[in-house]
Write a protein that holds these residues in place. Structure first.
Motif, PDB file in Angstrom:
ATOM      1  N   LYS A 224      -7.857  -3.522  -1.847  1.00  0.00           N
ATOM      2  CA  LYS A 224      -9.143  -4.174  -1.639  1.00  0.00           C
ATOM      3  C   LYS A 224      -8.980  -5.638  -1.258  1.00  0.00           C
ATOM      4  O   LYS A 224      -9.696  -6.145  -0.392  1.00  0.00           O
ATOM      5  N   LEU A 225      -8.052  -6.341  -1.911  1.00  0.00           N
ATOM      6  CA  LEU A 225      -7.857  -7.769  -1.646  1.00  0.00           C
ATOM      7  C   LEU A 225      -6.384  -8.123  -1.757  1.00  0.00           C
ATOM      8  O   LEU A 225      -5.664  -7.588  -2.605  1.00  0.00           O
ATOM      9  N   SER A 226      -5.949  -9.010  -0.879  1.00  0.00           N
ATOM     10  CA  SER A 226      -4.612  -9.582  -0.947  1.00  0.00           C
ATOM     11  C   SER A 226      -4.772 -11.097  -0.944  1.00  0.00           C
ATOM     12  O   SER A 226      -5.302 -11.663   0.015  1.00  0.00           O
TER      13      SER A 226
ATOM     14  N   GLN B 167       0.822  -1.210   0.000  1.00  0.00           N
ATOM     15  CA  GLN B 167       0.000   0.000   0.000  1.00  0.00           C
ATOM     16  C   GLN B 167       0.855   1.258   0.000  1.00  0.00           C
ATOM     17  O   GLN B 167       0.574   2.218  -0.730  1.00  0.00           O
ATOM     18  N   VAL B 168       1.896   1.305   0.803  1.00  0.00           N
ATOM     19  CA  VAL B 168       2.736   2.503   0.886  1.00  0.00           C
ATOM     20  C   VAL B 168       3.397   2.799  -0.453  1.00  0.00           C
ATOM     21  O   VAL B 168       3.436   3.948  -0.912  1.00  0.00           O
ATOM     22  N   GLU B 169       3.903   1.769  -1.098  1.00  0.00           N
ATOM     23  CA  GLU B 169       4.545   1.957  -2.396  1.00  0.00           C
ATOM     24  C   GLU B 169       3.553   2.465  -3.443  1.00  0.00           C
ATOM     25  O   GLU B 169       3.874   3.345  -4.246  1.00  0.00           O
ATOM     26  N   ILE B 170       2.332   1.939  -3.429  1.00  0.00           N
ATOM     27  CA  ILE B 170       1.310   2.386  -4.386  1.00  0.00           C
ATOM     28  C   ILE B 170       0.931   3.842  -4.116  1.00  0.00           C
ATOM     29  O   ILE B 170       0.767   4.644  -5.056  1.00  0.00           O
ATOM     30  N   ASN B 171       0.808   4.212  -2.837  1.00  0.00           N
ATOM     31  CA  ASN B 171       0.468   5.608  -2.505  1.00  0.00           C
ATOM     32  C   ASN B 171       1.514   6.565  -3.051  1.00  0.00           C
ATOM     33  O   ASN B 171       1.192   7.624  -3.612  1.00  0.00           O
ATOM     34  N   ASP B 172       2.798   6.196  -2.913  1.00  0.00           N
ATOM     35  CA  ASP B 172       3.867   7.073  -3.388  1.00  0.00           C
ATOM     36  C   ASP B 172       3.912   7.130  -4.907  1.00  0.00           C
ATOM     37  O   ASP B 172       4.127   8.192  -5.494  1.00  0.00           O
TER      38      ASP B 172
ATOM     39  N   LEU C 207      -2.178  10.719  -9.366  1.00  0.00           N
ATOM     40  CA  LEU C 207      -3.381  10.189 -10.016  1.00  0.00           C
ATOM     41  C   LEU C 207      -4.568  10.111  -9.061  1.00  0.00           C
ATOM     42  O   LEU C 207      -5.720  10.182  -9.481  1.00  0.00           O
ATOM     43  N   GLY C 208      -4.281   9.943  -7.772  1.00  0.00           N
ATOM     44  CA  GLY C 208      -5.366   9.802  -6.801  1.00  0.00           C
ATOM     45  C   GLY C 208      -5.019   8.746  -5.782  1.00  0.00           C
ATOM     46  O   GLY C 208      -3.927   8.161  -5.787  1.00  0.00           O
ATOM     47  N   ARG C 209      -5.959   8.484  -4.908  1.00  0.00           N
ATOM     48  CA  ARG C 209      -5.746   7.493  -3.856  1.00  0.00           C
ATOM     49  C   ARG C 209      -6.300   6.134  -4.278  1.00  0.00           C
ATOM     50  O   ARG C 209      -7.392   6.042  -4.837  1.00  0.00           O
ATOM     51  N   PHE C 210      -5.525   5.092  -3.998  1.00  0.00           N
ATOM     52  CA  PHE C 210      -5.950   3.721  -4.271  1.00  0.00           C
ATOM     53  C   PHE C 210      -5.910   2.930  -2.964  1.00  0.00           C
ATOM     54  O   PHE C 210      -5.006   3.109  -2.144  1.00  0.00           O
TER      55      PHE C 210
END
Length: 640
Positions: A419-421, A403-408, A413-416
């Motif tokens: 949802k599932l792991s 999640q942290v890597e995706i946020n950075d 583009l926005g917040r993601f």
């Protein structure tokens, strides 16, 4: 085979234990999806209560951690109140260990014998070897099991012997089973020969006689050593032979079996009163044969074609029966020729595959969705710039990043949100039902992400990318492998070298591969060899060829002479170029997760080997003209 089950994930170990314990108890355990297990990994429902199986894969943690975990689950086990509780673990247990676990489990455990430790599972594997074969992840590094599978495959590939080969049975008296006393028709030409000395000549001659309408038999049609069917062959010779062709030269006439056949043929000739019953075919110098010494031999020494013409004329003059309007050539001649083309030796042989074993993968794959509305086209462009593989699914995408890597990475583009792991084994077997992702689509998405990671790795290494009709290949570039340069590979003390770029017949060829990811029977990358060509114009790159037909012709001519050693050596050199001094190739899936692949191909052992020519040294073949294209195979410059 001894295992510690470290090659199995917890989910795979549960599946394995359910199968193995179920075979031992002669019951079938239900399997459940990942999640809270309420104290059971398998259940067998009966009218008077359930048999519960609990599986603990604690081979790294040991007995203390196992005992502590069982104590934590005691309450859940008591609630189940099973008729019988069975525990299976990868931990090695002593009798004292089992006693302590029995005290922790309480009344649910009916007997310490229902606790199966590491040694118990290994003993059951010896009793039920089919369970071992049903779980390839367990034995993928076991040469013993691989040898068994290859041995069975080789055995299945060969025809199974029958009581009497059909082609021979058809010649025996009363083969139809009618029981008639009518003498069978003498309509067959028998070839008396020595095996295997005369096999090549027989396999050349027999189909040509059949093409003229004659019916022909030689012992090669039994597809077994001649002595195996000696009595039946002699019986067919006595009753069905219209003419006997005797191959004569020193080696043949020294064969005792040939002498036995000659004696039978002479007896038949005397009985039917046919003095020209045996026709000698002279293939070389040899002594006179007792009983037919005055018979003029048909000469095949000066040429087989010339000898065939003389033989056909002799058969015509002597009115040997034939069916010129119903020609039938037995396919067994060709089958036997192909089978004998590469003789098998009963010696094991080490084989190098084109598979690279995957030794490390992430535990989970993640699915992200935007918190609000999003622009699909903008998301697609952003993912294309992201340095790690992703796969768009519905409103979101799959990724191995946290999640942290995706946020950075996607801040602009926005917040993601995560949802599932999903664990990778579950992802492959079930997909993600919550978002409508079926297993087949999930598998394709995963393969595509691994391919993307491979593409990025090869581009970063400076390889030349080329898009083929069905996939992408990467080739050695001039900077990595100059023309004529040798790339060294192999273990210390056994180093070899191979070229990845060179010039042949006015063209620069460069070796490369396409990597095809697969997850069965174990995770691996299959390498497909590719050769790319450019016209030699004096530059390091050469002049690109855009004509696929011409490229195909060049592969058919220039690569035609490459032997297995060349292909093997070039693949090894290519992998050495990619990995350097490292034993592994690391494909980045995210900033924190990698897919690690062995840089050396997987080795297998075949229980048999072949008598293939292996004269030239591996390095000598690199400068052998025949490996750079046959001189007479000129390449046309125009389209075919």
């Amino acid at each position: 085979m001894t295992y510690d089950f470290s090659s199995l994930s917890p989910a795979q170990f549960e599946d394995f234990a359910r199968d193995l314990i179920g075979r031992e108890l002669k019951i079938r355990f239900e399997a459940f999806t990942d999640g809270p297990d309420d104290g059971m990994d398998g259940r067998h429902a009966t009218a008077d209560g359930d048999v519960i199986l609990q599986v603990k894969h604690y081979y790294r943690s040991g007995f203390r951690a196992l005992k502590r975990k069982i104590a934590q689950e005691r309450a859940a086990i008591d609630i189940l109140r099973p008729k019988r509780y069975v525990l299976a673990t990868s931990v090695s247990l002593t009798p004292a260990n089992k006693t302590q676990l029995a005290e922790v489990l309480g009344p649910a455990l009916k007997s310490p014998g229902d606790i199966f430790g590491l040694q118990d599972l290994l003993a059951l594997l010896r009793t039920f070897p089919d369970v071992e074969r049903a779980h390839p992840t367990l034995w993928q590094q076991s040469s013993t099991v691989m040898k068994t599978l290859i041995t069975n495959a080789v055995a299945d590939a060969f025809p199974k012997p029958t009581a009497v080969p059909p082609v021979l049975a058809a010649l025996l008296p009363n083969a139809s089973g009618s029981g008639t006393a009518t003498p069978p028709e003498r309509d067959t030409i028998f070839i008396i020969k020595s095996s295997p000395i005369d096999d090549e000549f027989t396999l050349w001659l027999a189909p040509k006689l059949e093409a003229e309408g004659y019916r022909v038999f030689a012992d090669v049609l039994t597809l077994e050593p001649g002595d195996r069917w000696r009595r039946e062959i002699n019986q067919a010779l006595e009753h069905r032979a219209a003419k006997v062709l005797l191959i004569t030269h020193n080696a043949t006439l020294d064969d005792p079996s040939v002498q036995d056949d000659i004696d039978i043929a002479l007896d038949v000739a005397n009985r039917i009163g046919e003095r020209r019953f045996i026709l000698p075919l002279r293939l070389g110098a040899g002594p006179k044969v007792k009983g037919i010494g005055d018979t003029v031999a048909i000469d095949f020494v000066r040429g087989w074609g010339e000898g065939l013409a003389l033989l056909l004329e002799a058969l015509r003059r002597q009115k040997v029966p034939l069916e010129s309007n119903a020609v039938l050539i037995d396919p067994n001649w060709e089958l036997f020729r192909r089978r004998g083309a590469v003789p098998l030796i009963n010696e094991p042989e080490r084989l190098t595959s084109n598979w690279l074993r995957v030794v490390e993968v992430p535990d989970f794959i993640n699915y992200y969705e935007p918190n609000g509305a999003s622009d699909p086209s903008k998301l697609k462009r952003t993912l294309a710039r992201y340095p790690y593989p992703t796969a768009i699914q519905g409103r979101g995408f799959l990724s191995f990043a946290g999640q942290v890597e995706i946020n950075d990475a996607f801040e602009e583009l926005g917040r993601f949100r995560l949802k599932l792991s999903v664990s990778l084994p579950k992802f492959l077997s079930e997909g993600i039902p919550q978002i409508g992702l079926e297993p087949r689509v999930a598998s394709n998405a995963l393969i595509g992400m691994i391919k993307e990671a491979w593409f990025r790795f090869c581009k970063a290494r400076g390889l030349v990318e080329y898009v083929y009709s069905n996939n992408v290949g990467f080739h050695a570039s001039p900077s990595l492998a100059p023309v004529g340069a040798r790339i060294f590979w192999g273990k210390q003390g056994d180093r070899r070298s191979s070229m990845l770029r060179n010039i042949a017949k006015g063209y620069i060829w460069q070796y490369g591969v396409t990597a095809l990811p697969a997850t069965w029977p174990f995770w691996h990358l299959k390498l497909k060899a590719r050769v790319l060509f450019a016209s030699d114009n004096g530059t390091s790159d050469g002049l690109a060829i855009d004509d696929p037909k011409k490229m195909h012709k060049l592969r058919r001519s220039i690569c035609k002479g490459w032997r297995n050693k060349q292909w093997h050596g070039r693949m090894q050199a290519f992998l050495e170029m990619l990995s350097g001094d490292n034993a592994y190739i690391t494909l980045r899936l995210s900033a924190e997760n990698d897919l690690v692949v062995e840089a050396s191909p997987t080795l297998f052992t075949s229980p048999v080997s072949t008598m293939l020519p292996n004269i030239a040294d591996a390095d000598d073949e690199e400068v052998d003209e025949s490996t750079l294209g046959r001189p007479e195979a000129d390449v046309e410059e125009t389209d075919a």
